[in-house]
Write a protein that holds these residues in place. Structure first.
Motif, mmCIF file in Angstrom:
data_model
loop_
_atom_site.group_PDB
_atom_site.id
_atom_site.type_symbol
_atom_site.label_atom_id
_atom_site.label_comp_id
_atom_site.label_asym_id
_atom_site.label_seq_id
_atom_site.Cartn_x
_atom_site.Cartn_y
_atom_site.Cartn_z
ATOM 1 N N ARG A 154 17.341 5.113 -26.529
ATOM 2 C CA ARG A 154 16.440 6.213 -26.167
ATOM 3 C C ARG A 154 16.527 6.554 -24.685
ATOM 4 N NH1 ARG A 154 11.713 7.013 -29.762
ATOM 5 N NH2 ARG A 154 10.473 7.351 -27.876
ATOM 6 N N LEU A 155 16.615 5.534 -23.846
ATOM 7 C CA LEU A 155 16.668 5.776 -22.399
ATOM 8 C C LEU A 155 17.988 6.421 -21.993
ATOM 9 C CD1 LEU A 155 15.017 2.486 -21.083
ATOM 10 C CD2 LEU A 155 13.995 4.775 -21.177
ATOM 11 N N ALA A 156 19.089 6.020 -22.638
ATOM 12 C CA ALA A 156 20.386 6.628 -22.329
ATOM 13 C C ALA A 156 20.372 8.117 -22.662
ATOM 14 C CB ALA A 156 21.489 5.920 -23.105
ATOM 15 N N ALA A 157 19.659 8.479 -23.733
ATOM 16 C CA ALA A 157 19.561 9.887 -24.110
ATOM 17 C C ALA A 157 18.606 10.642 -23.194
ATOM 18 C CB ALA A 157 19.085 10.003 -25.557
ATOM 19 N N GLN A 158 17.549 9.962 -22.766
ATOM 20 C CA GLN A 158 16.527 10.602 -21.930
ATOM 21 C C GLN A 158 16.985 10.791 -20.500
ATOM 22 O OE1 GLN A 158 12.768 8.596 -22.138
ATOM 23 N NE2 GLN A 158 11.746 9.985 -20.711
ATOM 24 N N TYR A 159 17.837 9.872 -20.020
ATOM 25 C CA TYR A 159 18.298 9.926 -18.627
ATOM 26 C C TYR A 159 19.829 9.972 -18.601
ATOM 27 C CZ TYR A 159 13.507 8.405 -17.678
ATOM 28 O OH TYR A 159 12.132 8.312 -17.627
ATOM 29 N N PRO A 160 20.407 11.138 -18.861
ATOM 30 C CA PRO A 160 21.869 11.253 -18.836
ATOM 31 C C PRO A 160 22.422 10.800 -17.485
ATOM 32 C CG PRO A 160 20.871 13.230 -19.756
ATOM 33 C CD PRO A 160 19.753 12.425 -19.177
ATOM 34 N N GLY A 161 23.419 9.962 -17.531
ATOM 35 C CA GLY A 161 23.982 9.412 -16.303
ATOM 36 C C GLY A 161 23.580 7.960 -16.090
ATOM 37 N N LEU A 162 22.462 7.551 -16.697
ATOM 38 C CA LEU A 162 22.041 6.157 -16.627
ATOM 39 C C LEU A 162 22.901 5.322 -17.573
ATOM 40 C CD1 LEU A 162 19.893 4.062 -15.596
ATOM 41 C CD2 LEU A 162 18.597 4.605 -17.663
ATOM 42 N N GLU A 212 5.475 3.905 -15.057
ATOM 43 C CA GLU A 212 5.770 5.157 -14.364
ATOM 44 C C GLU A 212 6.731 4.924 -13.207
ATOM 45 O OE1 GLU A 212 2.151 7.195 -13.337
ATOM 46 O OE2 GLU A 212 1.286 6.837 -15.326
ATOM 47 N N PHE A 213 6.582 3.797 -12.535
ATOM 48 C CA PHE A 213 7.544 3.417 -11.503
ATOM 49 C C PHE A 213 8.933 3.296 -12.107
ATOM 50 C CE2 PHE A 213 9.877 -0.262 -9.747
ATOM 51 C CZ PHE A 213 10.171 0.226 -8.483
ATOM 52 N N ASN A 269 0.846 -1.195 0.000
ATOM 53 C CA ASN A 269 0.000 0.000 0.000
ATOM 54 C C ASN A 269 0.879 1.242 0.000
ATOM 55 O OD1 ASN A 269 -2.250 1.592 0.062
ATOM 56 N ND2 ASN A 269 -2.694 1.266 2.227
ATOM 57 N N VAL A 270 1.322 1.634 -1.193
ATOM 58 C CA VAL A 270 2.277 2.735 -1.326
ATOM 59 C C VAL A 270 1.826 3.701 -2.416
ATOM 60 C CG1 VAL A 270 4.279 1.437 -0.514
ATOM 61 C CG2 VAL A 270 3.662 1.346 -2.940
ATOM 62 N N THR A 271 2.288 4.939 -2.296
ATOM 63 C CA THR A 271 2.130 5.902 -3.383
ATOM 64 C C THR A 271 3.265 5.684 -4.384
ATOM 65 O OG1 THR A 271 3.532 7.558 -2.322
ATOM 66 C CG2 THR A 271 1.170 7.591 -1.752
ATOM 67 N N MET A 272 3.199 6.376 -5.502
ATOM 68 C CA MET A 272 4.273 6.263 -6.491
ATOM 69 C C MET A 272 5.610 6.693 -5.895
ATOM 70 S SD MET A 272 5.298 5.433 -9.491
ATOM 71 C CE MET A 272 3.819 5.271 -10.497
ATOM 72 N N ASP A 273 5.629 7.819 -5.205
ATOM 73 C CA ASP A 273 6.883 8.299 -4.612
ATOM 74 C C ASP A 273 7.434 7.299 -3.610
ATOM 75 O OD1 ASP A 273 6.825 10.616 -6.118
ATOM 76 O OD2 ASP A 273 5.961 11.855 -4.526
ATOM 77 N N GLU A 274 6.544 6.732 -2.804
ATOM 78 C CA GLU A 274 6.979 5.740 -1.817
ATOM 79 C C GLU A 274 7.510 4.485 -2.505
ATOM 80 O OE1 GLU A 274 3.845 6.929 1.771
ATOM 81 O OE2 GLU A 274 3.331 5.358 0.325
ATOM 82 N N ALA A 275 6.896 4.102 -3.623
ATOM 83 C CA ALA A 275 7.357 2.926 -4.367
ATOM 84 C C ALA A 275 8.762 3.149 -4.917
ATOM 85 C CB ALA A 275 6.384 2.616 -5.494
ATOM 86 N N VAL A 276 9.004 4.330 -5.490
ATOM 87 C CA VAL A 276 10.330 4.620 -6.045
ATOM 88 C C VAL A 276 11.372 4.674 -4.928
ATOM 89 C CG1 VAL A 276 11.723 6.322 -7.280
ATOM 90 C CG2 VAL A 276 9.407 5.797 -8.068
ATOM 91 N N ASP A 277 11.014 5.280 -3.806
ATOM 92 C CA ASP A 277 11.927 5.311 -2.655
ATOM 93 C C ASP A 277 12.280 3.890 -2.220
ATOM 94 O OD1 ASP A 277 12.005 8.068 -2.548
ATOM 95 O OD2 ASP A 277 10.526 8.235 -0.937
ATOM 96 N N ARG A 278 11.258 3.036 -2.162
ATOM 97 C CA ARG A 278 11.487 1.653 -1.754
ATOM 98 C C ARG A 278 12.357 0.932 -2.782
ATOM 99 N NH1 ARG A 278 13.106 -1.866 1.591
ATOM 100 N NH2 ARG A 278 12.075 -3.909 1.523
ATOM 101 N N LEU A 293 12.297 5.402 -11.212
ATOM 102 C CA LEU A 293 13.489 4.678 -10.786
ATOM 103 C C LEU A 293 14.684 5.061 -11.656
ATOM 104 C CD1 LEU A 293 14.074 2.434 -8.637
ATOM 105 C CD2 LEU A 293 13.885 0.791 -10.507
ATOM 106 N N MET A 294 14.479 5.137 -12.965
ATOM 107 C CA MET A 294 15.590 5.490 -13.858
ATOM 108 C C MET A 294 16.091 6.906 -13.605
ATOM 109 S SD MET A 294 14.747 3.663 -17.532
ATOM 110 C CE MET A 294 13.037 4.220 -17.658
ATOM 111 N N GLU A 295 15.187 7.808 -13.293
ATOM 112 C CA GLU A 295 15.613 9.178 -12.993
ATOM 113 C C GLU A 295 16.543 9.211 -11.786
ATOM 114 O OE1 GLU A 295 13.580 13.531 -12.001
ATOM 115 O OE2 GLU A 295 12.349 11.885 -12.755
ATOM 116 N N ARG A 296 16.182 8.443 -10.770
ATOM 117 C CA ARG A 296 17.021 8.383 -9.563
ATOM 118 C C ARG A 296 18.324 7.620 -9.839
ATOM 119 N NH1 ARG A 296 13.637 8.572 -4.881
ATOM 120 N NH2 ARG A 296 15.469 7.948 -3.669
ATOM 121 N N MET A 297 18.245 6.554 -10.608
ATOM 122 C CA MET A 297 19.448 5.795 -10.939
ATOM 123 C C MET A 297 20.430 6.643 -11.736
ATOM 124 S SD MET A 297 17.838 2.071 -11.993
ATOM 125 C CE MET A 297 19.407 1.489 -12.625
ATOM 126 N N ALA A 298 19.913 7.460 -12.651
ATOM 127 C CA ALA A 298 20.771 8.319 -13.464
ATOM 128 C C ALA A 298 21.551 9.295 -12.597
ATOM 129 C CB ALA A 298 19.931 9.062 -14.494
#
Length: 239
Positions: free
Chosen positions: A119-127, A87-88, A12-21, A92-97
């Motif tokens: 596409r993801l490497a270009a969208q999330y520099p650092g990933l 969306e999760f 029972n989590v929100t999106m933000d809580e899911a990404v944090d987890r 997650l990729m934004e934080r991983m990048a």
């Protein structure tokens, strides 16, 4: 404590809580995996014990879709919100990048994972894209070893349900990554060969209907949604 919906326990989590987890799991010792069941997968789990065990054995079980949220509410055990897997994954990729972590993409038709990786490497520099492979491999052991050899921190396993859940439960440890995420057809969207429903349809819980209109061949699969609600209603009557 998880919210039980027809035998599947949802966190029972929100999106933000899911990404944090998810990030916590990425930084925890050992191997962990995330699943994102929608009503169709819940129905599969009702009929397939191995699938149900694999789903419930995940470290994080996210309600992918308004149908699951509606079902939980009907049962008197509401979930905070729907947490779509795609969306999760984006969160997650934004934080991983930001941390320079690496990702392996596994699944879809030949060539799709490679396109998604570019596409993801270009969208999330650092990933870092540690590697890619389509979902048509023949042997699980060598595939898991290839993922391990890549040194990936995280793996998006997009093999379709329940194959991806069973694969993560059985071979996740051999794959070596700290986190694996079962994400169905997400690679097609990331690669640009499929599109998500427009925001209006998604906001009104009609994403399933949009997909049906675009792909009428999905009709048989979509019948599991009303069947899911029928089973929820029966379960409610037993309480």
């Amino acid at each position: 404590m998880r919210i039980n919906v027809l035998g599947v326990g949802f966190d029972n989590v929100t999106m933000d809580e899911a990404v944090d987890r998810g990030m916590e799991l990425l930084h925890s010792p050992g191997t962990h995996y995330v699943v994102t069941p929608n009503p169709e997968i819940v129905e599969v789990c009702r009929e397939n014990l191995a699938a149900r065990q694999a789903v419930n054995g995940a470290d994080l079980v996210l309600p992918d879709g308004v149908g699951v949220v509606k079902g939980a509410r009907m049962l008197g055990t509401p979930l905070k919100e729907k947490v779509p897997g795609i969306e999760f994954a984006a969160g997650l990729m934004e934080r991983m990048a930001q941390e320079g972590l690496s990702l392996y993409l596994l699944g879809a038709k030949p060539g799709v994972a490679e396109m998604a990786g570019e596409r993801l490497a270009a969208q999330y520099p650092g990933l870092k894209i540690a590697g890619t492979h389509d979902g048509y491999f023949q042997e699980d052991g060598p595939m898991a070893e290839a993922v391990r050899a890549s040194g990936a921190d995280c793996v998006f396993v997009c093999l379709g349900a329940p194959k991806q859940e069973l694969w993560m439960a059985k071979h996740g440890g051999a794959a070596g990554a700290r986190l694996l995420c079962g994400l169905g057809g997400s690679l097609d969207v990331f690669a640009g060969v499929a599109e998500r429903a427009p925001k209006f349809w998604s906001d009104h819980g009609l994403e399933w209907f949009y997909r049906l209109c675009k792909n009428p061949w999905r009709a048989r699969r979509m019948m599991k949604l009303p069947l899911f609600l029928v089973h929820v209603q029966r379960e409610k009557g037993r309480k």
